[in-house]
Design a protein around this motif. Structure first.
Motif, short mmCIF file in Angstrom:
data_model
loop_
_atom_site.label_atom_id
_atom_site.label_comp_id
_atom_site.label_asym_id
_atom_site.label_seq_id
_atom_site.Cartn_x
_atom_site.Cartn_y
_atom_site.Cartn_z
N HIS A 1 -28.50 -68.02 -30.42
CA HIS A 1 -29.73 -67.88 -29.43
C HIS A 1 -31.20 -68.13 -30.35
N GLY A 2 -31.26 -68.03 -31.51
CA GLY A 2 -32.46 -68.06 -32.53
C GLY A 2 -32.44 -69.82 -32.38
N PRO A 3 -33.74 -70.04 -32.78
CA PRO A 3 -33.99 -71.62 -32.95
C PRO A 3 -33.47 -72.10 -34.45
N GLY A 4 -33.37 -73.46 -34.53
CA GLY A 4 -32.62 -73.88 -35.73
C GLY A 4 -31.29 -74.15 -35.74
N THR A 5 -30.65 -74.18 -36.83
CA THR A 5 -29.32 -74.29 -37.10
C THR A 5 -28.78 -73.34 -37.85
N ALA A 6 -27.65 -72.71 -37.26
CA ALA A 6 -27.09 -71.29 -37.94
C ALA A 6 -25.65 -71.59 -38.08
N TYR A 7 -25.22 -70.68 -39.17
CA TYR A 7 -23.75 -70.99 -39.48
C TYR A 7 -23.25 -69.69 -40.00
N VAL A 8 -22.14 -69.18 -39.76
CA VAL A 8 -21.59 -68.02 -40.05
C VAL A 8 -20.89 -68.15 -41.43
N GLY A 9 -20.94 -66.98 -42.27
CA GLY A 9 -20.10 -67.05 -43.55
C GLY A 9 -21.12 -67.58 -44.63
N TYR A 10 -20.62 -67.95 -45.82
CA TYR A 10 -21.43 -68.14 -46.96
C TYR A 10 -21.61 -69.66 -46.86
N GLY A 11 -22.76 -69.91 -47.41
CA GLY A 11 -23.29 -71.36 -47.53
C GLY A 11 -24.57 -71.12 -48.12
N GLU A 12 -25.07 -72.45 -48.85
CA GLU A 12 -26.37 -72.69 -49.46
C GLU A 12 -26.85 -73.70 -48.51
N PHE A 13 -26.91 -73.45 -47.04
CA PHE A 13 -27.74 -74.41 -46.18
C PHE A 13 -29.30 -74.08 -46.39
N ASN A 14 -29.47 -72.84 -46.71
CA ASN A 14 -31.07 -72.70 -46.58
C ASN A 14 -31.79 -72.86 -47.96
N GLN A 15 -31.14 -72.57 -49.04
CA GLN A 15 -31.53 -73.13 -50.53
C GLN A 15 -31.72 -74.46 -50.30
N ARG A 16 -30.85 -75.11 -49.79
CA ARG A 16 -30.97 -76.63 -49.93
C ARG A 16 -32.25 -76.86 -48.87
N GLY A 17 -32.24 -76.31 -47.75
CA GLY A 17 -33.40 -76.40 -46.78
C GLY A 17 -34.77 -76.24 -47.51
N LEU A 18 -34.81 -75.19 -48.18
CA LEU A 18 -35.96 -75.00 -49.02
C LEU A 18 -36.25 -76.12 -50.05
N LEU A 19 -35.25 -76.39 -50.69
CA LEU A 19 -35.68 -77.47 -51.95
C LEU A 19 -35.93 -78.91 -51.16
N ARG A 20 -35.34 -79.28 -49.79
CA ARG A 20 -35.65 -80.29 -49.22
C ARG A 20 -37.06 -80.50 -48.95
N GLU A 21 -37.61 -79.24 -48.43
CA GLU A 21 -39.00 -79.14 -48.13
C GLU A 21 -39.58 -79.66 -49.48
N TRP A 22 -39.47 -78.71 -50.58
CA TRP A 22 -39.85 -79.03 -51.73
C TRP A 22 -39.85 -80.55 -52.17
N ALA A 23 -38.80 -81.16 -52.12
CA ALA A 23 -38.80 -82.66 -52.49
C ALA A 23 -39.60 -83.59 -51.55
N GLU A 24 -39.77 -82.98 -50.30
CA GLU A 24 -40.66 -83.63 -49.50
C GLU A 24 -42.05 -83.78 -49.85
N CYS A 25 -42.52 -82.48 -50.62
CA CYS A 25 -44.05 -82.40 -51.00
C CYS A 25 -44.15 -83.09 -52.04
N LEU A 26 -43.06 -83.04 -53.06
CA LEU A 26 -43.29 -83.81 -54.27
C LEU A 26 -43.43 -85.29 -54.04
N GLU A 27 -42.84 -85.69 -53.16
CA GLU A 27 -42.86 -87.15 -52.98
C GLU A 27 -44.07 -87.75 -52.27
N ARG A 28 -44.64 -87.05 -51.34
CA ARG A 28 -45.71 -87.14 -50.66
C ARG A 28 -47.01 -87.61 -51.51
N PRO A 29 -47.59 -88.84 -51.17
CA PRO A 29 -48.61 -89.44 -52.35
C PRO A 29 -49.82 -88.55 -52.24
N LEU A 30 -50.54 -88.39 -52.98
CA LEU A 30 -51.85 -87.38 -53.04
C LEU A 30 -52.93 -88.15 -52.35
#
Lengths: 466, 181, 85
Positions: free
Chosen positions: A415-444
């Motif tokens: 019932h929460g927004p977003g995508t959810a999985y049960v069990g172990y997984g590094e979905f969120n660490q990848r999610g965070l680093l995906r945001e990080w990569a987006e930022c680093l790539e955006r031109p100043l």
């Protein structure tokens, strides 16, 4: 730093170049591309409840005064005198109607307005030579408040905070809005850790996998009612817009049963029930998940847990606590942690005290959980600075098969927004680093000099001896 | 239990030759060796059942502000039970932050002892410098603090009934406080 | 001036009452989370103001004529100040 595009590509497929946790070039990129244009949490409104109350906080090296002005509005101002650049407020907190620079005595109201400078007439020829009217300490380029959480963004063209938070607000509410009046905080405790800031942020975002190993000792001493380690894989992990978190699966029961199970007293449950939306309540009543840790990109993390604060009691009574922390980068290898205890404003006093006790035992500078976390993070950071780390891609693909399909399908009826999985997984660490990569790539984009509300440049006398 | 308060700016400390000062000083020295060697079960024995152990969060505030600790927040705010849980955790095989253990040295100096209005209680002020070294390639860390202790004689033995350790840094330069001040 | 100070407790600080034939005020120290102020209230008119130490010290720099300016407009702020918006 190795090739930037290669680094970002590796990160995006979940193979993390180990050196990103200890590299001064990467940190320089983070400063300019990420921290200078992300929404950064500075303070909670309850830290400045009364007119004149202020705290001083930083975004990287930039010091800001976060104050409540005489009309009750929150102001965030760059803590630098307009004259010679002296730091105006040198205490970490206080109460003042006006701030006065210790260098030459320029005075500002606590809303930032310049009200006076000594010898205005003799030195500047009065308003004609230096018009103080309309001059003010530089306001934060962008500032907004959500549920008492005061954020700033150094990019004046940043998209609005609410848009940035997106649907992650659903989860933020669960931590900081358990009644109409919201939360109050104590702290922060502040301490410095020789660790890269991303490690803590990733850990809180989604690492339920480390609990059985890293935190085995706290389970063994009976701080928790159930063997937490094995419980973790039954919880759901969610990623939603700019943040993600972990949850625990609760035993069967109603919404109220389940809040009571984690230790909330009846009167708090009444208020929670009135405050949360039906959709928010279904996360608990229908899905049976209770929020645990979470991170909002880039540096704000939360923890919610329910230890046995007093195991002398014969029963299995637990008390929930909430903490919020910022991983404030000092360098590629050092982070200042600012950790607050968070509790609902309307909670009964005895609950507040027991919950505070639970916080101190589990998290913060002395918390028995956090102690062991930090030991890991410091070691990772140290090793990530060597030449071998430049050759190693850390596997952060947990939860994915080689064809990038998830090991198990996302939850269909979450019932929460977003995508959810049960069990172990590094979905969120990848999610965070995906945001990080987006930022680093955006031109100043070039930041205009003083495009921040100060009228100083236009107001300077022409041809003056400046 | 009555808790003694002493205004150290007005009261005179006991002379160094006073046996009560010597006993208090010796207590602190013995305790330091126990803390250095992390014999925490022995340390718990030195604490009264109603021990209050506090390390407030220090803040930078104006000289005349009237406070220099964070409102309502501490690093430690412990009783015997929570301290014994912390000790029990170190005794498990999984308290990674102190296994391998830190090398610790509690330096205690500038000890002043004050008599109180309770016969069996002494108020003791001291300066603490704690050295902590972890691993083989990390810089060591220090904590500097002032201790204000209340020692109580129980069954002929001095025990620690209250400690407030006021750190001299507002930002702790140490990865955690998995140690006792 | 209406303000947000009414809910604040001054703890056990002494309350000072002062009066003459023209005015009556109650003065007490109030604590905020991060500091303290002096709350001056006038029970009859319902006005109150909480002054911070710098504002109070600034009063000590005044002479009778600048204080006369404050008194000149009963129940209202000084007029024609260049600091007012």
């Amino acid at each position: 730093m190795n090739d930037l595009s290669q680094m970002l590509e590796d990160v995006r497929r979940g193979m993390i170049p180990a050196y990103i946790y200890n590299d001064s070039d990467v940190f320089q990129l983070e400063k300019e591309h990420l921290f200078e244009r992300s929404w950064i949490f500075l303070a909670h409104e309850s830290e400045i409840p009364d007119p004149g109350d202020y705290v001083v906080r930083r975004v990287l090296e930039d010091s800001f005064i976060v104050s409540r002005d005489e009309s009750g509005d929150v102001r965030v101002m760059f803590n630098m005198c307009l004259h010679r650049g002296m730091q105006i407020c040198r205490a970490e907190l206080g109460n003042a109607s006006h701030f006065r620079c210790s260098y030459h005595g320029w005075s500002y109201r606590n809303d930032g307005r310049l009200v006076g400078l000594p010898f205005h007439q003799e030195a500047y020829g009065g308003e004609d030579g230096f018009s103080k009217k309309g001059q003010a300490l530089l306001p934060a380029p962008a500032m907004d408040i959500y549920n008492g959480l005061i954020f700033v963004n150094l990019d004046p063209r940043a998209r609005p905070l609410l848009e940035f938070l997106g649907e992650f607000r659903y989860y933020l509410d669960l931590y900081v809005k358990q009644s109409a009046e919201g939360a109050e905080v104590r702290g922060p405790q502040r301490w410095r850790v020789k660790s890269n800031w991303k490690i803590g942020a990733e850990n809180a975002a989604g690492d339920s996998y480390h609990t059985p190993q890293t935190h085995r000792s706290v389970v063994e001493i009976g701080l928790f009612r159930e063997p937490t380690g094995s419980k973790r894989k039954e919880g759901a992990l969610y990623w939603c817009d700019k943040g993600g978190g972990t949850t625990y699966k609760l035993p069967p029961g109603s919404f109220r049963d389940r809040l009571s199970y984690v230790g909330y007293p009846e009167e708090m449950i009444d208020r929670i029930e009135e405050t949360w939306s039906p959709q928010q309540k279904r996360l608990i009543s229908d899905d049976g998940f209770m929020i645990s840790a979470a991170t909002l990109f880039p540096t704000l993390s939360f923890v919610h847990n329910w230890p046995k604060v007093d195991a002398r009691a014969d029963d299995d009574r637990v008390v929930p606590f909430i903490t919020m922390r910022v991983w404030q980068p000092i360098s590629a290898t050092e982070t200042e942690v600012l950790s607050w205890f968070v509790v609902d404003k309307n909670a009964p006093d005895e609950f507040k005290e027991a919950s505070y006790k639970g916080y101190l035992m589990c998290f913060g500078s002395t918390g028995m959980f956090e102690q062991d976390d930090v030991e890991n993070w410091v070691s990772i950071t140290t090793l990530a600075g060597g030449s071998m780390a430049k050759r190693l891609l850390l596997n952060s693909r947990m939860g994915l098969l080689s064809n990038d399909k998830p090991v198990s399908e996302p939850l269909a009826d979450f019932h929460g927004p977003g995508t959810a999985y049960v069990g172990y997984g590094e979905f969120n660490q990848r999610g965070l680093l995906r945001e990080w990569a987006e930022c680093l790539e955006r031109p100043l984009k070039d930041l205009e000099q003083i495009a921040l509300g100060s009228k100083m440049p236009n107001r300077m006398p022409e041809g003056g001896d400046v | 239990m009555a808790v003694s308060e002493v205004d150290t700016s007005r009261s005179k400390p006991l002379p160094f030759t006073d046996i009560r000062h010597q006993e208090a000083h010796q207590f602190l020295v013995e305790e330091s060796y126990i803390l250095d060697s992390q014999r925490y079960d022995d340390w718990l024995e030195l604490l009264t059942e109603d021990i209050s152990y506090k390390v407030p969060v220090r803040v930078t505030s104006a000289r005349s502000a009237g406070f220099d600790t964070s409102p309502g927040m501490a690093h430690f705010d412990e009783d015997k039970y929570s301290l014994s849980l912390r000790v029990a955790r170190f005794a498990t095989e999984h308290a990674w932050t102190e296994d391998p253990p830190s090398r610790l040295r509690h330096f205690i100096t500038n000890v002043r002892t004050f008599s109180t209005d309770v016969d069996d209680e002494l108020f003791v002020q001291s300066a603490l410098l704690l050295f902590r070294s972890r691993g083989d390639n990390r810089e060591p860390n220090f904590v500097s603090a002032m201790r204000e202790d209340l020692l109580r004689r129980e069954d002929g033995m001095l025990k620690l009934a209250r400690r407030v350790a006021i750190m001299d840094e507002s930002v702790v330069r140490m990865q955690n406080l998995a140690i006792f001040l | 001036m209406k303000n947000a100070w009414s809910g604040l407790e001054g703890g056990d600080d002494q309350v000072i009452e002062l009066g003459n034939e023209f005015a009556e005020v109650v003065v007490r120290k109030v604590r905020t989370r991060n500091g303290a102020r002096l709350l001056i209230s006038s029970p009859k008119s319902g006005h109150s103001i909480a002054l911070c130490p710098l504002e109070l010290e600034a009063l000590t720099w005044q002479d009778p004529s600048s204080l006369s300016l404050l008194v000149s407009n009963p129940y209202g702020p000084v007029e024609n100040s260049d600091i007012h918006e």
